[in-house]
Design a protein around this motif. Sequence first.
Motif, PDB file in Angstrom:
ATOM      1  N   ALA A 158       0.856  -1.184   0.000  1.00  0.00           N
ATOM      2  CA  ALA A 158       0.000   0.000   0.000  1.00  0.00           C
ATOM      3  C   ALA A 158       0.894   1.237   0.000  1.00  0.00           C
ATOM      4  O   ALA A 158       1.780   1.357   0.853  1.00  0.00           O
ATOM      5  N   PRO A 159       0.702   2.158  -0.955  1.00  0.00           N
ATOM      6  CA  PRO A 159       1.531   3.367  -0.985  1.00  0.00           C
ATOM      7  C   PRO A 159       1.217   4.277   0.198  1.00  0.00           C
ATOM      8  O   PRO A 159       0.068   4.383   0.624  1.00  0.00           O
ATOM      9  N   ARG A 271      11.269   9.425  -4.266  1.00  0.00           N
ATOM     10  CA  ARG A 271      11.113   8.001  -3.965  1.00  0.00           C
ATOM     11  C   ARG A 271       9.712   7.784  -3.413  1.00  0.00           C
ATOM     12  O   ARG A 271       9.128   8.684  -2.798  1.00  0.00           O
ATOM     13  N   ARG A 272       9.173   6.596  -3.633  1.00  0.00           N
ATOM     14  CA  ARG A 272       7.854   6.239  -3.099  1.00  0.00           C
ATOM     15  C   ARG A 272       8.040   5.335  -1.887  1.00  0.00           C
ATOM     16  O   ARG A 272       8.706   4.294  -1.952  1.00  0.00           O
ATOM     17  N   VAL A 273       7.433   5.725  -0.782  1.00  0.00           N
ATOM     18  CA  VAL A 273       7.492   4.958   0.457  1.00  0.00           C
ATOM     19  C   VAL A 273       6.183   4.190   0.607  1.00  0.00           C
ATOM     20  O   VAL A 273       5.088   4.753   0.436  1.00  0.00           O
ATOM     21  N   LEU A 290      -2.192   1.034  11.226  1.00  0.00           N
ATOM     22  CA  LEU A 290      -0.836   1.560  11.101  1.00  0.00           C
ATOM     23  C   LEU A 290      -0.763   2.590   9.984  1.00  0.00           C
ATOM     24  O   LEU A 290      -0.131   3.647  10.135  1.00  0.00           O
ATOM     25  N   ARG A 291      -1.408   2.290   8.881  1.00  0.00           N
ATOM     26  CA  ARG A 291      -1.401   3.232   7.758  1.00  0.00           C
ATOM     27  C   ARG A 291      -2.064   4.554   8.156  1.00  0.00           C
ATOM     28  O   ARG A 291      -1.581   5.642   7.826  1.00  0.00           O
ATOM     29  N   ASN A 292      -3.178   4.471   8.887  1.00  0.00           N
ATOM     30  CA  ASN A 292      -3.852   5.682   9.345  1.00  0.00           C
ATOM     31  C   ASN A 292      -2.966   6.474  10.305  1.00  0.00           C
ATOM     32  O   ASN A 292      -2.963   7.710  10.293  1.00  0.00           O
ATOM     33  N   ALA A 293      -2.202   5.762  11.121  1.00  0.00           N
ATOM     34  CA  ALA A 293      -1.299   6.437  12.054  1.00  0.00           C
ATOM     35  C   ALA A 293      -0.185   7.161  11.309  1.00  0.00           C
ATOM     36  O   ALA A 293       0.246   8.240  11.719  1.00  0.00           O
ATOM     37  N   VAL A 294       0.283   6.568  10.204  1.00  0.00           N
ATOM     38  CA  VAL A 294       1.288   7.241   9.374  1.00  0.00           C
ATOM     39  C   VAL A 294       0.689   8.519   8.782  1.00  0.00           C
ATOM     40  O   VAL A 294       1.309   9.583   8.799  1.00  0.00           O
ATOM     41  N   VAL A 302       6.415  16.033   2.106  1.00  0.00           N
ATOM     42  CA  VAL A 302       6.110  14.870   1.275  1.00  0.00           C
ATOM     43  C   VAL A 302       4.667  14.934   0.799  1.00  0.00           C
ATOM     44  O   VAL A 302       3.846  15.691   1.328  1.00  0.00           O
ATOM     45  N   LYS A 303       4.346  14.116  -0.210  1.00  0.00           N
ATOM     46  CA  LYS A 303       3.010  14.073  -0.773  1.00  0.00           C
ATOM     47  C   LYS A 303       2.333  12.774  -0.351  1.00  0.00           C
ATOM     48  O   LYS A 303       2.738  11.680  -0.743  1.00  0.00           O
ATOM     49  N   ARG A 304       1.291  12.894   0.488  1.00  0.00           N
ATOM     50  CA  ARG A 304       0.547  11.709   0.913  1.00  0.00           C
ATOM     51  C   ARG A 304      -0.152  11.052  -0.262  1.00  0.00           C
ATOM     52  O   ARG A 304      -0.625  11.711  -1.176  1.00  0.00           O
ATOM     53  N   LEU A 305      -0.235   9.706  -0.205  1.00  0.00           N
ATOM     54  CA  LEU A 305      -0.909   8.946  -1.266  1.00  0.00           C
ATOM     55  C   LEU A 305      -2.055   8.170  -0.669  1.00  0.00           C
ATOM     56  O   LEU A 305      -1.926   7.586   0.408  1.00  0.00           O
TER      57      LEU A 305
END
Length: 306
Positions: A158-159, A271-273, A290-294, A302-305
């Motif tokens: 998941a990006p 770069r894509r994290v 975890l993704r929501n916490a990020v 940075v640009k959120r995806l």
Amino acid sequence: MTLTELRYIVAVARERHFGRAAEACFVSQPTLSVAIKKLEEELDVRIFERGANEIKVTPLGEDIVRQAQSVIEQASAIHEIAKRGKDPLAGALRVGLIYTIAPYLLPELVKNVIEQYPQMPLMLQENFTVKLLEMLRTGELDCAIMAEPFPDTGLAVAPLYDEDFMIAVPASHPFAGRESVSAEELKSETMLLLGAGHCFRDHVLEVCPEFARFSSDAEGIRKSFEGSSLETIKHMVASGMGVTVVPALSVPLLPPTHLRFVPFAPPVPTRRVVLAWRKTFTRYEAIAALRNAVYGCSLAGVKRLS
């Protein structure tokens, strides 16, 4: 055949050493050795080749260890399914991060997880991409935050965000007052790089491929230095020893007096994290949490995806 015996052979395959595998399994070495010998006799195959200084997995043993890992995961999944009936987020989540992400993301990420999901403590591992991929494969990690690209290992991905690269220079450097600097202009600079094994080193060499062919007589390149961490390299840049390339998230809001961060001229390298996990991992809600916490982190620059 028992789950315990399967855990033993997975541990030996990972450690390549009976003593270390026994320590990892919290048993004595004789106990582990006897159990593995019993399993080999039951299956009538040799799983390991025992040398004087090294333990090797036989070709057939590789298949057995891989299946054993799958069985262990499925057995663990039964417990996870039972937990999910009570609380989908209950229990620790084992998360890996690469070295060029962890120091800049973890402080705020851990704080967010503690506040939002106190029942899901994070067990963290900082390492190289290749090691994190291996730990995902063997089940030592549940998920990992890494930068693409990495070898296709059949993981779910998941990006999270796209991150620009920036150039770090001493405050006295001619680039320090510039609005932007091109990759071409870096050819004549002393470049300070991360050491081999860091994926960000490879990203920088894609931007400045001349440094991959570094030699003492390479035109336009005087010398280079390899460091163990971005922070070490930043200190060396600040002291006037050269320049370096850093990911945007590592740029402090208040740069040190002797250091400046300059954007790249278009096209800006990025770069894509991403967040990666095994497709067989059953705690989907934990991954989403975890993704929501990020996403709850400030993620400056940075640009959120989505």
